[in-house]
Design a protein around this motif. Sequence first.
Motif, PDB file in Angstrom:
ATOM      1  N   LEU A   1       0.888  -1.347   0.040  1.00 44.16           N
ATOM      2  CA  LEU A   1       0.085  -0.104  -0.023  1.00 44.16           C
ATOM      3  C   LEU A   1       0.719   1.357  -0.108  1.00 44.16           C
ATOM      4  O   LEU A   1       0.613   2.085  -0.752  1.00 44.16           O
ATOM      5  CB  LEU A   1      -0.908   0.023   1.191  1.00 44.16           C
ATOM      6  CG  LEU A   1      -2.220  -0.723   0.967  1.00 44.16           C
ATOM      7  CD1 LEU A   1      -2.973  -0.330   2.483  1.00 44.16           C
ATOM      8  CD2 LEU A   1      -2.750  -0.346  -0.373  1.00 44.16           C
TER       9      LEU A   1
ATOM     10  N   THR B   1       1.811   2.111  -3.309  1.00 43.50           N
ATOM     11  CA  THR B   1       0.825   2.556  -4.084  1.00 43.50           C
ATOM     12  C   THR B   1       0.273   1.271  -4.983  1.00 43.50           C
ATOM     13  O   THR B   1       0.486   1.398  -6.235  1.00 43.50           O
ATOM     14  CB  THR B   1       0.690   3.796  -4.581  1.00 43.50           C
ATOM     15  OG1 THR B   1       1.830   3.941  -5.659  1.00 43.50           O
ATOM     16  CG2 THR B   1       0.697   4.940  -3.757  1.00 43.50           C
ATOM     17  N   ARG B   2       0.551  -0.170  -4.431  1.00 43.87           N
ATOM     18  CA  ARG B   2       0.486  -1.093  -5.512  1.00 43.87           C
ATOM     19  C   ARG B   2      -0.791  -1.941  -4.413  1.00 43.87           C
ATOM     20  O   ARG B   2      -0.870  -2.074  -3.558  1.00 43.87           O
ATOM     21  CB  ARG B   2       1.533  -2.111  -5.283  1.00 43.87           C
ATOM     22  CG  ARG B   2       2.678  -1.503  -6.005  1.00 43.87           C
ATOM     23  CD  ARG B   2       4.020  -2.304  -5.765  1.00 43.87           C
ATOM     24  NE  ARG B   2       5.105  -1.717  -6.364  1.00 43.87           N
ATOM     25  CZ  ARG B   2       6.228  -2.046  -6.158  1.00 43.87           C
ATOM     26  NH1 ARG B   2       6.362  -3.235  -5.281  1.00 43.87           N
ATOM     27  NH2 ARG B   2       7.321  -1.493  -6.757  1.00 43.87           N
ATOM     28  N   VAL B   3      -1.897  -2.485  -5.488  1.00 41.51           N
ATOM     29  CA  VAL B   3      -2.733  -3.515  -4.956  1.00 41.51           C
ATOM     30  C   VAL B   3      -1.929  -4.571  -4.305  1.00 41.51           C
ATOM     31  O   VAL B   3      -1.253  -5.249  -5.007  1.00 41.51           O
ATOM     32  CB  VAL B   3      -3.578  -4.049  -6.091  1.00 41.51           C
ATOM     33  CG1 VAL B   3      -4.673  -4.650  -5.364  1.00 41.51           C
ATOM     34  CG2 VAL B   3      -4.070  -2.694  -6.728  1.00 41.51           C
ATOM     35  N   PRO B   4      -2.265  -4.825  -3.080  1.00 40.45           N
ATOM     36  CA  PRO B   4      -1.267  -5.900  -2.254  1.00 40.45           C
ATOM     37  C   PRO B   4      -1.637  -7.332  -3.105  1.00 40.45           C
ATOM     38  O   PRO B   4      -2.598  -7.482  -3.504  1.00 40.45           O
ATOM     39  CB  PRO B   4      -2.215  -6.019  -0.912  1.00 40.45           C
ATOM     40  CG  PRO B   4      -2.816  -4.759  -0.750  1.00 40.45           C
ATOM     41  CD  PRO B   4      -2.938  -4.145  -2.038  1.00 40.45           C
TER      42      PRO B   4
ATOM     43  N   VAL C   1      -1.294 -10.263  -2.276  1.00 39.60           N
ATOM     44  CA  VAL C   1      -2.129 -11.515  -1.997  1.00 39.60           C
ATOM     45  C   VAL C   1      -3.537 -11.212  -2.313  1.00 39.60           C
ATOM     46  O   VAL C   1      -4.364 -12.224  -2.422  1.00 39.60           O
ATOM     47  CB  VAL C   1      -2.017 -11.488  -0.604  1.00 39.60           C
ATOM     48  CG1 VAL C   1      -0.622 -11.776   0.085  1.00 39.60           C
ATOM     49  CG2 VAL C   1      -2.679 -10.444   0.243  1.00 39.60           C
ATOM     50  N   LEU C   2      -4.313 -10.088  -2.894  1.00 38.82           N
ATOM     51  CA  LEU C   2      -5.286 -10.007  -3.250  1.00 38.82           C
ATOM     52  C   LEU C   2      -5.681 -10.436  -4.881  1.00 38.82           C
ATOM     53  O   LEU C   2      -6.755 -10.419  -5.197  1.00 38.82           O
ATOM     54  CB  LEU C   2      -5.957  -8.409  -2.848  1.00 38.82           C
ATOM     55  CG  LEU C   2      -5.853  -7.923  -1.420  1.00 38.82           C
ATOM     56  CD1 LEU C   2      -6.314  -6.495  -1.605  1.00 38.82           C
ATOM     57  CD2 LEU C   2      -6.761  -8.734  -0.625  1.00 38.82           C
ATOM     58  N   ARG C   3      -4.491 -10.229  -5.405  1.00 38.28           N
ATOM     59  CA  ARG C   3      -4.505 -10.343  -6.874  1.00 38.28           C
ATOM     60  C   ARG C   3      -4.377 -11.903  -7.287  1.00 38.28           C
ATOM     61  O   ARG C   3      -5.142 -12.506  -8.186  1.00 38.28           O
ATOM     62  CB  ARG C   3      -3.441  -9.412  -7.357  1.00 38.28           C
ATOM     63  CG  ARG C   3      -4.050  -7.929  -7.611  1.00 38.28           C
ATOM     64  CD  ARG C   3      -3.252  -7.181  -8.424  1.00 38.28           C
ATOM     65  NE  ARG C   3      -1.820  -6.974  -7.806  1.00 38.28           N
ATOM     66  CZ  ARG C   3      -0.672  -7.244  -8.105  1.00 38.28           C
ATOM     67  NH1 ARG C   3      -0.486  -7.662  -9.413  1.00 38.28           N
ATOM     68  NH2 ARG C   3       0.368  -6.802  -7.425  1.00 38.28           N
TER      69      ARG C   3
END
Lengths: 202, 202, 202
Positions: free
Chosen positions: C139, C142-145, C147-149
Amino acid sequence: MVDAFSVMNLVGLVAFAVVGALKAADADLDLFGVAVLGILTALGGGTMRDVLVGRTPASLQSVADVSVAFVGVGLAVALSSLVSGRLRDHPAIQLPDAIGLAAFAATGALVGAEAGLSPYGVVVLATLTAVGGGSLADLLLTRVPVVLREDFYATPALLGGVVFWALVRGGLSADFAAVACAVFVLVVRLVALRRDWSLPRV
Amino acid sequence: MVDAFSVMNLVGLVAFAVVGALKAADADLDLFGVAVLGILTALGGGTMRDVLVGRTPASLQSVADVSVAFVGVGLAVALSSLVSGRLRDHPAIQLPDAIGLAAFAATGALVGAEAGLSPYGVVVLATLTAVGGGSLADLLLTRVPVVLREDFYATPALLGGVVFWALVRGGLSADFAAVACAVFVLVVRLVALRRDWSLPRV
Amino acid sequence: MVDAFSVMNLVGLVAFAVVGALKAADADLDLFGVAVLGILTALGGGTMRDVLVGRTPASLQSVADVSVAFVGVGLAVALSSLVSGRLRDHPAIQLPDAIGLAAFAATGALVGAEAGLSPYGVVVLATLTAVGGGSLADLLLTRVPVVLREDFYATPALLGGVVFWALVRGGLSADFAAVACAVFVLVVRLVALRRDWSLPRV
């Protein structure tokens, strides 16, 4: 009154979870990400509220709230493959979402008053409980929370916190003030949607 | 000494709120977003500090701090339409901002010592109180917090935390150490600005 | 058993700090940013866990954990100038990282059970302790974590929380359940790496 309030809260949990999960599916997250964003949108605002006033978050203690949010995630997964287009702008989402905004703002104001916060604190907690979950979800998708940019969405919750505080200050019971706050937020939000209200820029 | 400290704190709250609100206006947020980013820049670091040591955040309990931050937001809204260019790099912002950095680092170190944290904990709290609010505002704008990238801004606060801890360890009172910490941070930050210091990259 | 657990925890702290610091160096942060992201990746999950259950974070109270994380940051700084390429995909990082995932998930589940959380709460705390630090670091960049992707990384921790809860529910001691949880997470994560598992999208 309490029953109507519980129903509003349930409707809000499902609607927020649907919105969060759809947002995650649109952003091409995997199933874990979709579930996390749905749950977080539904329960993140209340969790931040509880942490700020030093309570163990209700979301980690009760089984019911997470289960209800999971229903919303399941609905979103089912719906996202059935329908196309921007489901979130559909009235079938916007109405329950507005109900959730109203119920969550009222809960936040109540918790703030119980914790003996300042008027500002009560208003902050009403607003954060209502819009905090969705904003956390936006952050995880590295988007500027939509409530900061253009939507007339946080403003009804904030004004609802002011209404709550004014009524309690005026001698009414916190329970009555919470119901009045929820009704006020719901009406303002629905009018704002209808009239396409927005705040000015600086 | 306590009076000078309160004045530094007030100056810092206003300056941080101005910086945060201007940042939001530059990013084209609406009025709610501008207010949120101003308030958060001023009070976010202290709020995270209080949550970490298990206190109800002062920002939610006192009326004064939020009111002072609102003055900063109002100033920023007034200024942003009067002046053009990057107001934040102007000495009229940089000096009060450095005063705020110093006051907030000292408060953070004090709270950390009172909570019985480890030396690391004291230094972390000094740094987080000073730069946490601005970093939260950066995050909400989906920017890598500037303090992580290039500025010699967090480093004075961190070193101030070390100074505080060393003085208390050396037998001085926490109040004296806090004042010394604030003076140290202010001087280092102003020299860093003047000499354009930066940290090496890896 | 306790000794093996402490060793796993130490290995995890160093590995997580290395991963976080390398990520920051890749993103061209300065030395402060590299240290912050290393420390945060190692200690951020546990800190969020402690805040959620109302404990003063262990990371701010003990000197040992931060010192160990600093070793990881130092290693990363030394390594990043020696080697080129994506060090994080190397087995020399992936194995200790998986050990950390396992140890942190088990600690999270234990703390959740001690705090009397619901089954969901225990699973959330296991997962958050294991993947929260890395997600915070994402975060801040400023990256989408990740683990969510797409990664099969949070899932072993989540399943480990379920295993822990089922064993305790089945009458086994929390200590035994924690060891079983750690072994389970480690095995599942290593198999997932080997077989390149991923979760479906919606």
